[in-house]
Design a protein around this motif. Structure first.
Motif, PDB file in Angstrom:
ATOM      1  N   ALA A 134      69.081  55.361  51.277  1.00 45.41           N
ATOM      2  CA  ALA A 134      70.033  54.548  52.041  1.00 45.41           C
ATOM      3  C   ALA A 134      70.637  53.453  51.154  1.00 45.41           C
ATOM      4  N   LEU A 135      69.810  52.856  50.294  1.00 45.91           N
ATOM      5  CA  LEU A 135      70.324  51.849  49.351  1.00 45.91           C
ATOM      6  C   LEU A 135      71.315  52.475  48.384  1.00 45.91           C
ATOM      7  N   ASP A 136      71.002  53.657  47.888  1.00 45.02           N
ATOM      8  CA  ASP A 136      71.898  54.360  46.974  1.00 45.02           C
ATOM      9  C   ASP A 136      73.238  54.620  47.636  1.00 45.02           C
ATOM     10  N   GLN A 137      73.200  55.090  48.878  1.00 44.94           N
ATOM     11  CA  GLN A 137      74.444  55.418  49.573  1.00 44.94           C
ATOM     12  C   GLN A 137      75.296  54.182  49.849  1.00 44.94           C
ATOM     13  N   ARG A 138      74.647  53.049  50.103  1.00 41.78           N
ATOM     14  CA  ARG A 138      75.403  51.841  50.438  1.00 41.78           C
ATOM     15  C   ARG A 138      75.835  51.046  49.212  1.00 41.78           C
ATOM     16  N   TYR A 139      74.943  50.933  48.228  1.00 41.02           N
ATOM     17  CA  TYR A 139      75.220  50.041  47.099  1.00 41.02           C
ATOM     18  C   TYR A 139      75.389  50.760  45.760  1.00 41.02           C
ATOM     19  N   GLY A 140      75.073  52.056  45.689  1.00 39.23           N
ATOM     20  CA  GLY A 140      75.223  52.791  44.442  1.00 39.23           C
ATOM     21  C   GLY A 140      73.921  52.936  43.671  1.00 39.23           C
ATOM     22  N   GLY A 141      73.915  53.899  42.748  1.00 41.21           N
ATOM     23  CA  GLY A 141      72.700  54.219  42.016  1.00 41.21           C
ATOM     24  C   GLY A 141      72.198  53.109  41.124  1.00 41.21           C
ATOM     25  N   ILE A 142      73.104  52.333  40.543  1.00 41.70           N
ATOM     26  CA  ILE A 142      72.680  51.254  39.645  1.00 41.70           C
ATOM     27  C   ILE A 142      71.804  50.253  40.379  1.00 41.70           C
ATOM     28  N   ALA A 143      72.105  50.037  41.662  1.00 38.75           N
ATOM     29  CA  ALA A 143      71.385  49.024  42.440  1.00 38.75           C
ATOM     30  C   ALA A 143      69.942  49.408  42.724  1.00 38.75           C
ATOM     31  N   CYS A 144      69.633  50.706  42.684  1.00 46.07           N
ATOM     32  CA  CYS A 144      68.281  51.103  43.108  1.00 46.07           C
ATOM     33  C   CYS A 144      67.567  52.044  42.143  1.00 46.07           C
ATOM     34  N   HIS A 145      68.206  52.391  41.010  1.00 46.01           N
ATOM     35  CA  HIS A 145      67.575  53.364  40.113  1.00 46.01           C
ATOM     36  C   HIS A 145      66.200  52.903  39.635  1.00 46.01           C
ATOM     37  N   THR A 146      66.091  51.637  39.263  1.00 43.50           N
ATOM     38  CA  THR A 146      64.792  51.125  38.790  1.00 43.50           C
ATOM     39  C   THR A 146      63.742  51.235  39.888  1.00 43.50           C
ATOM     40  N   SER A 147      64.114  50.919  41.115  1.00 42.09           N
ATOM     41  CA  SER A 147      63.168  51.022  42.239  1.00 42.09           C
ATOM     42  C   SER A 147      62.765  52.467  42.484  1.00 42.09           C
ATOM     43  N   VAL A 148      63.709  53.388  42.317  1.00 42.43           N
ATOM     44  CA  VAL A 148      63.386  54.814  42.484  1.00 42.43           C
ATOM     45  C   VAL A 148      62.375  55.247  41.425  1.00 42.43           C
ATOM     46  N   LEU A 149      62.564  54.802  40.179  1.00 46.71           N
ATOM     47  CA  LEU A 149      61.622  55.156  39.115  1.00 46.71           C
ATOM     48  C   LEU A 149      60.235  54.578  39.385  1.00 46.71           C
ATOM     49  N   GLU A 150      60.181  53.374  39.936  1.00 48.56           N
ATOM     50  CA  GLU A 150      58.888  52.778  40.299  1.00 48.56           C
ATOM     51  C   GLU A 150      58.219  53.592  41.395  1.00 48.56           C
ATOM     52  N   HIS A 151      58.995  54.010  42.379  1.00 50.41           N
ATOM     53  CA  HIS A 151      58.474  54.849  43.459  1.00 50.41           C
ATOM     54  C   HIS A 151      57.958  56.171  42.893  1.00 50.41           C
ATOM     55  N   LEU A 152      58.711  56.770  41.984  1.00 55.01           N
ATOM     56  CA  LEU A 152      58.308  58.043  41.387  1.00 55.01           C
ATOM     57  C   LEU A 152      57.013  57.891  40.605  1.00 55.01           C
TER      58      LEU A 152
END
Length: 344
Positions: A134-152
């Motif tokens: 949802a963050l990616d869709q609203r704010y773009g990949g740059i805004a959440c890529h680091t958080s996605v990597l932490e989740h992964l």
């Protein structure tokens, strides 16, 4: 003396830029790393040109990366030639991996480096992934890529002890990591994530996830001016989408499902994918009232499952058994029941 001092200060500043580039690269800030390495490469400091080229390839800046590789080779760093070759072959390797996935070939050639510190339910993984998507869709990949990597990083160890729902959940995180890497301007780092997402999707026999990953990869290829590779990814994704449709338990058109499954089953070697396809063929023939064909495919499914340990395959055979009893197909039901009794 002043000239020597000025040169010393320049060398020290360039060295600091190189170290800053290393730090930024380790942190995943590739554009920042490129800025630092470019300064060091301009001053021909050590292997800075090689490091810069590697970062530029990851950012999709192929032309500039190739120029720096040539400069590095001229300075005696022959490994830069390998970078050019690896970059040109990267998409091809991914598409070859995807093709193997589509025919059900064994592809689980990696494992996380450590065991999970705690068990994370698939539902919990999925909830976090949805929030990040949802963050990616609203704010773009740059805004959440680091958080996605932490989740992964937190959930990837679950692959070792997981089941099909867990593999699917972690595969979706890998897919999101690839997509946000692409949207962050790092296509070179996206493909490994997409490849692992495909591996996990096949392990879970999740054709829908396979189709989704290949569609995202195709869109990335198209964006970076690789239409032929994009077409290949889209074509493989279309086949996976058809497979996902054919695998549904309740099919509205058994004849169309049979046509799709007949093509599909011929591509599989022995194992779970073949067993599932044969079972689906038996169920759809049974739905059309062709008990003889259903019995033949059921026998093949039972034989294919002889050395298989798969809850999903057992569920599909159990559904076939239930449907055969409801249809009064006693011989077919006995075949499947005998398999179930033997596997206990």
């Amino acid at each position: 003396m002043s000239e020597l001092l000025a040169q010393f200060e320049l060398d020290d500043a360039v060295e600091q830029m190189y170290r800053a580039g290393e730090s930024a690269e380790r942190a995943g800030r590739l554009r920042e790393a490129a800025v630092h390495f470019r300064v060091a490469a301009d001053q021909r400091l050590g292997d800075a040109a090689v490091r810069l080229a590697r970062v530029l390839f990851a950012l999709g800046e192929t032309d500039e990366a190739t120029q720096w590789c040539k400069a590095a080779v001229a300075d005696g760093f022959s490994e830069a030639e390998d970078l050019i070759r690896e970059n040109s072959e990267e998409r091809q390797r991914f598409l070859e991996h995807a093709a193997r996935i589509m025919v059900g070939a064994p592809t689980f050639d990696w494992l996380p480096s450590g065991m999970p510190s705690r068990r994370v339910p698939a539902s919990e993984i999925t909830r976090r992934t949805r929030a990040l998507r949802a963050l990616d869709q609203r704010y773009g990949g740059i805004a959440c890529h680091t958080s996605v990597l932490e989740h992964l990083a937190a959930v990837e160890p679950m692959v070792v002890v997981g089941d099909a729902p867990t593999w699917t959940a972690v595969g979706e995180v890998c897919e999101l990591a690839g997509w946000t890497a692409f949207d962050s301007g790092m296509p070179g780092t996206a493909l490994p994530h997409f490849a692992r997402a495909l591996t996990l999707a096949r392990q879970a026999e999740n054709e829908s996830l396979i189709a989704s990953v290949l569609t995202h990869a195709g869109r990335m290829f198209l964006h970076h001016n690789a239409p032929d590779d994009a077409l290949k990814a889209f074509q493989l994704g279309f086949v996976a989408a058809q497979n996902a449709w054919a695998d549904r338990r309740a099919l509205n058109d058994p004849r169309q499902a049979i046509a799709s499954l007949t093509t599909k089953v011929s591509t599989y070697g022995e194992g779970r994918a073949r067993t599932l396809a044969l079972t689906a063929l038996a169920r759809n023939h049974l739905a059309l009232g062709d008990v003889a064909a259903a019995t033949e495919f059921a026998a093949a499914a039972v034989a294919s499952a002889r050395n298989l340990r798969s809850t999903r395959a057992e569920d599909h055979l159990r559904w076939l058994d239930q449907e055969a009893r409801q249809a009064g197909a006693s011989v077919l039901a006995e075949q499947v029941s005998a398999r179930s009794a033997h596997s206990r």
